[in-house]
Every structure is written in C-alpha cells, then in structure tokens.
Design an enzyme around this catalytic site. Structure first.
Site, PDB file in Angstrom:
ATOM      1  N   TYR B  83     -49.730  -3.490 -45.393  1.00  0.00           N
ATOM      2  CA  TYR B  83     -50.298  -4.824 -45.230  1.00  0.00           C
ATOM      3  C   TYR B  83     -49.707  -5.767 -46.261  1.00  0.00           C
ATOM      4  O   TYR B  83     -49.271  -5.342 -47.334  1.00  0.00           O
ATOM      5  CB  TYR B  83     -51.820  -4.753 -45.386  1.00  0.00           C
ATOM      6  CG  TYR B  83     -52.546  -5.975 -44.873  1.00  0.00           C
ATOM      7  CD1 TYR B  83     -52.610  -6.240 -43.508  1.00  0.00           C
ATOM      8  CD2 TYR B  83     -53.177  -6.859 -45.748  1.00  0.00           C
ATOM      9  CE1 TYR B  83     -53.294  -7.350 -43.036  1.00  0.00           C
ATOM     10  CE2 TYR B  83     -53.860  -7.969 -45.276  1.00  0.00           C
ATOM     11  CZ  TYR B  83     -53.914  -8.210 -43.924  1.00  0.00           C
ATOM     12  OH  TYR B  83     -54.578  -9.310 -43.459  1.00  0.00           O
ATOM     13  N   ASN B 189     -61.474 -10.351 -26.723  1.00  0.00           N
ATOM     14  CA  ASN B 189     -62.690  -9.587 -27.034  1.00  0.00           C
ATOM     15  C   ASN B 189     -62.790  -9.214 -28.513  1.00  0.00           C
ATOM     16  O   ASN B 189     -63.745  -8.569 -28.918  1.00  0.00           O
ATOM     17  CB  ASN B 189     -62.769  -8.330 -26.165  1.00  0.00           C
ATOM     18  CG  ASN B 189     -61.518  -7.484 -26.279  1.00  0.00           C
ATOM     19  OD1 ASN B 189     -60.429  -8.007 -26.518  1.00  0.00           O
ATOM     20  ND2 ASN B 189     -61.646  -6.189 -26.111  1.00  0.00           N
TER      21      ASN B 189
END
Lengths: 382, 382
Positions: B83, B189
C-alpha cells in the site's frame, strides 16, 4: 483517348475533361490528387487522379494551391479507417468540370497552401495569402482545392510548419511552466517534440526528453540538444534502476509537474515515476499503438491529472483573432523546422507512376523507422 | 506465568505487566490489539496482544477507546506492504507500562472511538466525544490508544460511518452534478458506492451503477435501488452490445460527465464508452488490482480528464472547522449504513484465540466475496 492541346504559355496540356465528353467544353487538366474510394492499407488503396482546374470559388470560399502537404502517421490511420475523425467523401474535385464515378476520399489533413482566387463576400483573405487548414480531414494531398474561408487560417510569411501550435498550446493550456521549471516528454524527436524543445528553451524552461533507442542515438541526442534540449534519454534507460535514480537525484529532484505524451504504453508508465505530486500528463498521440496504462494509485495518492490535447479542437474553440495571434507568436519564435524530405510528384509522370511513388514511400513509413517527415509537393500535372 | 488477581468490580484481571516484572507496580491488562511485527499475508502474520491500561495522555493528546474498527481491503494491502502509505512501528502500546520485545505495527486505518481521558492543553475535546481518525495508519485495531488531538476529528452523535466523506467530496470537488444530472460509478455496492447513491438521491442526481454479476444479483439490485440507485447493471452487461446501445439511448444519451471508479481494469475501460465529451473520471480505488487502462484517443479526441481522490489528503488540506462542517452535513443527511457484520473479540478468549478468529475472517475476506464489511469490536480483555 481524347485529343489534347499543349498551351505554349504554361506548358500545360489542355484536354477536354471527363464530364466534357458530354459538354464538349475544355479545361486545364492541371491538377492531381492522391485519393481512395475504400478504406484499407494505404500502400494498397491509394491512387492518383488528374483533374481539371477549379471553377471560380462560390461565396465565402477560396481556391488554393497546396505548396506542401505532409504525410503524417495519423493520415495512414484515417485511410485504414482507424482514426477518430473520418473524412467526408467527395463526388468531384472540380465541381461541374469533373465527377468521380463513385465517391472518393482525398488523403491528408495538414497542408500549407496559397490562396489563388477568392469568391464573393470573402473579405479576410486575398490572393497570395498563405493559409493552413483548421478543419479536420479536408483532403490536403492535392494540388488545388476549393475551401470555405472558415476552414483555413492565414499564417505569417516565414511560418510554414503546422506542428508548433500543438507544442505551444500544450505548454500554455495546463500547467504553465516558468523559467527554470522542467518539462518531460516522450517522442521528443517528433515534429511536435522538436517544437516543444525549442519553445521551452526560448523561455528558459528545461526539458527532459525521451526517445527510442537506435544505432545512431548519439547523433539524435546531439541534434535535439542543438535545438535546446536540456536532457535526452532513451526508454531503455528507464529500465535501468541506477539511471532512473540518477535522473531523480540530479534532474527531476521533486519531480516534474508537466509531462507531454505521444507514445503511451510501457514507456509512458515508466516515465510517470519521475512525476511530481499533482502533475499533469497531457497526451496528444499514441505512437506505441498501446493504450495509456497507469497504476490507479498514481491518481489516488499522488494526485496525477491526465488530460488530452487536440489542436483541431483548440481551433474550434478559439476565434479567428486568437488563431492568428498564435500564428504571429510562433512566427516570431523563428523555430527551426524538423528535418523533412520532399516527395516531388512530377507533372510529367502518369497518375499510375505518381500513385506508385506515394504508395512505396508510405510502405516505408509504415515500417516505422523513416526518420524524417515526408512532405508531398505536386508539380502541375500535364 | 505471573500471578494475577481478578477485580470484583470490573471482572478484569489485574496482573503485573511485563515491565512490572522489574518495577513491581501492577496495572490493568484490560486492552487488546491486533498486531504484526513483519509484513506478509495477514492471515499468517497477525497476532493479538493484551496490554495494560493507558497512562494519562501527554500534552495535546487524548486517550480513546475504540467502539468499532473496520477491516478494509486496503488494511490487508498495508499488512502485505503493498500500500502507498506505510504504518509506523511502535515499541509500546502503553508507554512505560509495557514494551514490545521488537517494534510492532498495529493493524487498521479507520475507527470510531470515544474519548476517555484528555491531556493537558486540550481544549477542543472532552471525555465522551466521539472521534474518527484523520491520520493515516494510526492503528485502530485496538481497544484503546493515545492519540494527538490533531489526528482525530470529532463527529456528531448519530454518525458512525467513515466512508461518506469520500462519497460526498467526490460529488462536490470535480464536476458538481446538479439535480437531474447523471453520475456513473462502479463498485456501487461498496461502502463508498452506497453513500454515493444516497447522497446523489438526496439531491435529485440520478445514478448509473455497475456491480459484479453474482447469483443473487436481483437482491443486490433491489437493495441498491432501495437506497436510491436509479439504474443498476453488471460489468457483464457492458459486453452485450444491445444492452450498451439501450443504456446509451435511454439513460446516458449525450453521456455522463462524472464517473467514479474504485475498480479499474477492463470494466472501467468498458464504462468509458458511456462518458460525455470532457467528462471527469475520478478514481478512489482499484479493487480489480488492475491498472487504469484507457485508449489515449479518449484523452485527445474526447477530452477525458482523469483525477484521483484520497480522503486523507482532503483532511490534510482542510481546517478543523471545514472537517467538522463536513461531518455535520453528513450527519444531517442521515445515510443508511452499509450492511456490516460485527466481529466480537471476547474478553474471555485468549490472545491466540482472538488472533485465530481475526485471521480466519481475513482469510475469507481475501477470497473476495465476503459481501459485507467486518467491524472489529474489542471486549475488555481479561
């Protein structure tokens, strides 16, 4: 074969034109164009056609003769029907004096032309003005055309190159670099790339240039440096960690805020490692024929901004005054033109010979390493 | 094993803490954290540790107890060392009362916490305030931490979700859609996607939502529509020419001007066919783990603009007043929270049992179809 008469003054052949077979009038078959009637490989589908001189232009229109018409990579994509903007087919190149048996497209998007006749209600142009095209795909691979005055742009004497507007606007429409700033670009040896180097150098903007590696890389580097390039590297250099680290330490430091891209694909991705946070990447071409492939993290965490530039759209969005102002500015910069080669299309050659000449040059361009731009020059056909 | 004493009032075990072996003082071993000492697969490297209650906070700092701490996909990437923003190792979780034998990282980036104690010179926070983290990777998978007051943000009662700021800011920082306009998004979603749907619906902005196909696709469509989604399609639908044509004719018409992306890769490329000229594509995630792959022509001829959004950067660039104003606005919108599952980490369980519980849930999340967000809730450890 129709009878023809050679004109003593012009040494051109006067022949009844195609439609004249019916009308019996006769006109000068002085013009030639490179045309195609169906899309496909340009080195196969192109042909040459001789056509009569133009009738007087209608209202708000001009007759022009082309001085030089470049063969650009995008022109080949248009003929292959792989380009964004599509040409419009024409049924005649000399309204009322000649008609194609089926609609044809005329090749070419760019060209330097001279006004030879002005129609009624034209006030802005006069005979002898030099113009370039601002309308897309108007068919410049021809010796003479009739054009609407809105589709051309007068350029100052001394300016004959049509790529500098793209270079100039990319340096001024997004992040505007100041003296001492660094701009990074790929395809640095392209016509636009060479203009970028020169315009930047005139303003004291440093350039970090990337080109493909090649056997004579040093002579290309020297040439670009002679134009004012601050640094020249190859895409291969980007694969070498030490070189990249060296570029970061000594050249880009905190990164560059403006990158100009006409390549896309892998080399472009590699270059983004040299960008500063919140940098803008402006694309104006994709010579690698690859898409733009970028890690999403660059956008999220480093605030990368991706934009595109298209000179035709710039013309659409700017007034005739703004367009002419740009041309004046560029003329004053006195940029060196990129190396080019003129393909002289002899008036004495037949249409088939001319077509063969163009097709074989295009076949070489398609191999991808022609090196210099080819400009078509039409001699008056006979 | 050190001797321990169970406290009658709190039912917590009082044990001499690790450092207490030397100092002989005793503190409450009331806290637990999910930690790791080296990067790797989270379902392998994570462990749980019990640590003493916190000493009083120093100047301008707060002690907080975490109420809920989500497990986000990015948290797993952080542990894998894949990350952008890296965590800082800590040598203690309870300064002076406990020390790791080697530096550890605490998992978790987001969390809802309650202030339990304020240090000297803190004026803006009081005991009982609810706060979220604005600093990256501060380690929220813990029952209690000491935080600097600049690294938290007070949120109004009733607001307990940390994703709406991303959704709200993406709808307001680039192209600001008006009532009746259409916004397109993928990953509809996701927690952010659901907030986008609701915030847009409150303003009369239509949403064109894309999700992955799945066996229970109709129930997902119904759920998103119950939140206010105008249209819901799957990425598979984008492969069907007729459906795409139908979307163009009846929904997007001239195209949408704002697209929000947390997926990248192929689905994102397919969606760009539905964009208007000069549209802005804002990326905030890349759940496909693919880069953003876009034809360069979209930038050149259709003036596509690509940007990214990162809520942490927004916090950095905005004042405490602006941050709190945003939270107030969001609280007033009364958004429905996305479906979540609370993983209760029992106080009676051992560290190894808790670690095993977290690792096995993460292993399921890694399979990619967990469906709902998992929130960690730490019971006081014993």
């Amino acid at each position: 074969m129709l009878p023809s008469i050679r004109c003593r003054r012009t040494n051109l052949i006067r022949r009844p034109c195609l439609s004249a077979r019916l009308s019996t009038s006769s006109v000068l078959l002085a013009n030639r164009a490179i045309v195609y009637s169906s899309f496909g490989n340009p080195s196969e589908v192109l042909s040459a056609i001789t056509y009569p001189d133009l009738p007087p232009p209608p209202s708000k229109s001009l007759n022009v003769k082309y001085i030089l018409s470049p063969i650009n990579p995008a022109d080949l994509n248009v003929i292959e029907n792989k380009y964004h903007s599509k040409p419009s087919p024409v049924s005649s190149l000399s309204e009322g004096r000649h008609k194609f048996p089926e609609p044809h497209y005329v090749g070419g998007n760019e060209g330097l032309a001279e006004v030879t006749e002005v129609g009624p209600d034209v006030t802005h142009y006069k005979v002898g003005d030099r113009v370039v095209l601002t309308k897309q795909q108007s068919g410049t691979w021809a010796s003479a055309r009739t054009l609407h005055e809105d589709d051309v742009l007068k350029i100052p004497v001394g300016l004959s190159e049509v790529n500098p507007p793209t270079a100039y606007n990319m340096l001024h429409s997004f992040v505007e670099p100041k003296e001492g700033d660094l701009v990074m670009q790929n395809g640095a040896n392209s016509a636009v790339g060479q203009a970028v180097i020169q315009i930047a150098a005139r303003k004291g903007i440093r350039t970090l240039n990337f080109v493909r590696n090649r056997p004579d890389i040093d002579s290309l580097k020297n040439y670009l440096q002679s134009l004012g390039a601050t640094h020249v590297f190859t895409y291969d250099d980007l694969k070498d960690k030490e070189t990249v680290q060296n570029i970061k330490t000594t050249i880009t430091k905190k990164g560059t805020s403006l990158m100009l891209n006409c390549v896309s694909g892998e080399p472009t991705k590699d270059m983004t490692r040299l960008l500063a946070d919140s940098a803008t990447l402006v694309s104006y071409g994709a010579m690698s024929k690859q898409p733009l492939i970028l890690p999403t993290s660059l956008f999220i965490f480093r605030d990368l901004r991706c934009r595109g530039f298209w000179q035709s759209k710039w013309y659409e969005e700017h007034s005739i005054q703004q367009r002419e102002e740009l041309m004046k500015t560029l003329a004053e910069l006195k940029l060196r033109e990129p190396e080019y080669e003129i393909l002289n299309l002899k008036g004495t050659a037949s249409d088939e010979e001319v077509a063969q000449q163009v097709r074989s040059v295009i076949a070489k361009i398609q191999e991808g390493r022609y090196g210099r731009k080819v400009l078509l020059r039409f001699e008056p056909a006979q």
